[in-house]
Design an enzyme around this catalytic site. Structure first.
Site, PDB file in Angstrom:
ATOM      1  CE1 TYR A 294       1.201   0.385   4.269  1.00 19.64           C
ATOM      2  CE2 TYR A 294      -0.426   2.140   4.300  1.00 19.64           C
ATOM      3  CZ  TYR A 294       0.647   1.496   4.882  1.00 19.64           C
ATOM      4  OH  TYR A 294       1.163   1.964   6.041  1.00 19.64           O
TER       5      TYR A 294
ATOM      6  CE1 TYR B  87      -0.481  -0.677  12.481  1.00 19.83           C
ATOM      7  CE2 TYR B  87       0.088  -0.280  14.767  1.00 19.83           C
ATOM      8  CZ  TYR B  87       0.098   0.117  13.444  1.00 19.83           C
ATOM      9  OH  TYR B  87       0.696   1.300  13.107  1.00 19.83           O
TER      10      TYR B  87
ATOM     11  CG  HIS C 155      -0.367   6.019  13.928  1.00 17.90           C
ATOM     12  ND1 HIS C 155      -0.600   7.007  12.991  1.00 17.90           N
ATOM     13  CD2 HIS C 155       0.174   4.972  13.245  1.00 17.90           C
ATOM     14  CE1 HIS C 155      -0.217   6.574  11.803  1.00 17.90           C
ATOM     15  NE2 HIS C 155       0.266   5.351  11.916  1.00 17.90           N
ATOM     16  N   GLY C 156       0.643   9.064  14.825  1.00 10.37           N
ATOM     17  CA  GLY C 156       0.306  10.431  14.394  1.00 10.37           C
ATOM     18  C   GLY C 156      -1.164  10.466  13.986  1.00 10.37           C
TER      19      GLY C 156
ATOM     20  CB  THR D 151       5.638  16.941  13.079  1.00  9.15           C
ATOM     21  OG1 THR D 151       5.474  16.288  14.327  1.00  9.15           O
ATOM     22  CG2 THR D 151       6.385  18.232  13.214  1.00  9.15           C
TER      23      THR D 151
ATOM     24  CG  ASP E  84       0.426  -2.216 -31.941  1.00  9.83           C
ATOM     25  OD1 ASP E  84       1.582  -1.776 -31.847  1.00  9.83           O
ATOM     26  OD2 ASP E  84       0.028  -3.232 -31.315  1.00  9.83           O
TER      27      ASP E  84
HETATM   28  C1  SPV Z   1       0.568  -4.338 -26.471  1.00 12.56           C
HETATM   29  O1  SPV Z   1      -0.033  -3.998 -25.438  1.00 12.56           O
HETATM   30  O2  SPV Z   1       0.917  -3.535 -27.331  1.00 12.56           O
HETATM   31  C2  SPV Z   1       0.936  -5.743 -26.681  1.00 12.56           C
HETATM   32  C3  SPV Z   1       0.119  -6.778 -26.058  1.00 12.56           C
HETATM   33  O3  SPV Z   1       1.849  -6.006 -27.412  1.00 12.56           O
HETATM   34  S1  SPV Z   1      -1.057  -7.250 -27.241  1.00 12.56           S
HETATM   35  O4  SPV Z   1      -1.787  -6.058 -27.644  1.00 12.56           O
HETATM   36  O5  SPV Z   1      -1.918  -8.217 -26.625  1.00 12.56           O
HETATM   37  O6  SPV Z   1      -0.364  -7.817 -28.369  1.00 12.56           O
HETATM   38 MG    MG Z   2       2.548  -4.389 -28.551  1.00 11.62          MG
END
Ligand code: SPV
Ligand code: MG
Length: 431
Positions: free
Chosen positions: A43, A75, A89-90, A122, A204
């Site tokens: 956390y 705890y 504790h603060g 503080t 992509d």
């Molecule tokens: C991306 O996040 O660009 C990856 C993972 O290469 S995937 O899109 O599943 O190919």
């Molecule tokens: Mg990728």
């Protein structure tokens, strides 16, 4: 003599802590718990110094009678063991999620008649400065880069979420949840080629070049501290890859994942619907070797991504490649699948783990999304990447807002579905 207990999670002792100790001293014997690394990283920010160093640092402070390890954020166990008359504790823990710890301490103490003492926290210019120095340190390349290795030792599974700009980086950095006393946050960020391209309105296909990817990394790194795993696509030409890994290593990226494809790369989720060519084992091994040879630290990881299941080349091919890539020096193996069930991923992991116990396995359960982290752990997976979910959640929200404004000729109708700006800016740190 009465016993007073407090727990420190800090890496640096400042006036605020010394004040708590001197207040505690007024009530009796002072016992300080040091939160273990495993508990702290669920956390809090990652520790800058090791648990052992924090333990020694606290032991050396005047006025402390005993130092113990606290293994859980809650705890219960430590209070059960020590039964202190007081916990001190603060008064700075009443906001979620720390409020859960506070309520738990009050409940536990009431079971045996213990008492909570809260002292004004503080927070002055000196403490603020220390806070900001610690945060800056965490973001420095030499601290950030090696942290992925440490996380692999500490976490049952390292959870990475996609980030593609400063804001999504901040979401990855700061989101913490608590359910039934279990705290949870993301450990690392994935800078996806798909999302980095999509938010720029580009396909992509390795069209968004390395300079642009670096700018995205810079933007994220500027406002975050968590380790970064970069989607390096195919890694490009080996002659270029060796320069790029050195740059990534220098700026503090922890790992690059490169996939064993050549030519025009298409996103894996297209599978065989788009024409894609897998690299030969020999050529991809040479790229991995060349990349490893170019590095200047032991910390930066080159992870090899196997596309055999995506390209329907069979399990045997995937496994053969995995061992070859490990032999060539890969620091991890990512196995990808676009099936709706995790069966082929589990089969791969089990077969790989029969012989290879050490090298981390990375998975991206986008299509087999009902698979839980504990199932992945049970098959030996070390890193899970939620690869595109922030982009995909933002897109419909933005589109619906645009449609609503056009339909209603005003923005009032969208107001209930959008965040007020004063909420968003709470995410952004002021210097
Ligand atoms: C991306 O996040 O660009 C990856 C993972 O290469 S995937 O899109 O599943 O190919
Ligand atoms: Mg990728």
């Amino acid at each position: 003599m009465k016993k007073v207990y407090t727990c420190f999670t800090t890496d640096v002792i400042h006036g605020g802590h010394l004040n708590i100790i001197s207040e505690a001293k007024k009530y009796g014997k002072v016992i300080v718990g040091v939160l273990s690394d495993k508990a702290k990283i669920q956390y809090d920010k990652f520790p800058i110094i090791s648990f052992e160093e924090r333990f020694e640092m606290i032991k050396s402070i005047d006025g402390i009678d005993e130092v113990v390890e606290q293994n859980n954020i809650l705890y219960d166990e430590v209070l059960e063991r020590i039964k202190p008359d007081y916990v001190i504790h603060g008064n700075n823990w009443s906001k979620y999620p720390e409020s859960v710890v506070r309520e738990n301490v009050i409940k536990k103490l009431s079971e045996y008649g213990g008492q909570l003492i809260e002292v004004p926290y503080t927070y002055n210019a000196g403490v603020a400065k220390i806070d900001s120095i610690m945060k800056e340190k965490l973001a420095m390349p030499e601290y950030r880069r090696k942290r992925l290795h440490r996380l692999l030792e500490l976490c049952p599974i390292v959870k990475a979420i996609e980030a593609h700009n400063g804001l999504t980086g901040l979401i990855a950095e700061k989101t913490v949840v608590e359910i039934n006393g279990e705290f949870n946050q993301f450990d690392a960020m994935w800078v996806s080629s798909l999302c980095d391209s999509t938010v720029k309105g580009k396909p992509d296909i390795e069209l968004v070049d390395i300079s642009s990817r670096m700018r995205t990394l810079e933007e994220i790194m500027d406002v975050t501290t968590k380790p970064i795993i970069l989607d390096g696509d195919t890694g490009g030409q080996t002659e270029h890859f060796i320069y790029n890994v050195r740059t990534l290593e220098r700026i503090g990226v922890s790992a690059v994942i490169i996939e064993d494809k050549v030519g025009l790369k298409r996103n894996s989720l297209f599978g065989t619907e788009a024409e894609q060519t897998q690299d030969s084992i020999e050529s991809f091994c040479n790229k991995i070797k060349a990349g490893k040879d170019a590095l200047r630290t032991e910390e930066f990881m080159i992870i090899a991504r196997i596309e055999s299941l995506i390209l329907e080349q069979g399990m045997e091919d995937a496994i053969k490649r995995a061992f070859a890539y490990v032999e060539a020096g890969a620091d991890g193996i990512m196995i990808h699948s676009r099936q709706k069930t995790p069966d082929e991923i589990f089969e791969f992991c089990d077969k790989f783990r029969e012989k290879e116990k050490r090298v981390p396995i990375v998975v991206v359960p986008t299509s087999y999304n009902s698979t839980t982290e504990s199932e992945l752990i049970s098959h030996g997976v070390n890193i899970v990447i939620y690869a595109n979910h922030l982009t995909r959640s933002a897109f419909p929200a933005m589109k619906n807002t645009a449609i609503s404004i056009l339909k209603n000729h005003r923005s009032q109708e969208v107001e209930n579905n959008i965040m007020p700006f004063n909420e968003i800016i709470k995410l952004i740190d002021e210097l």
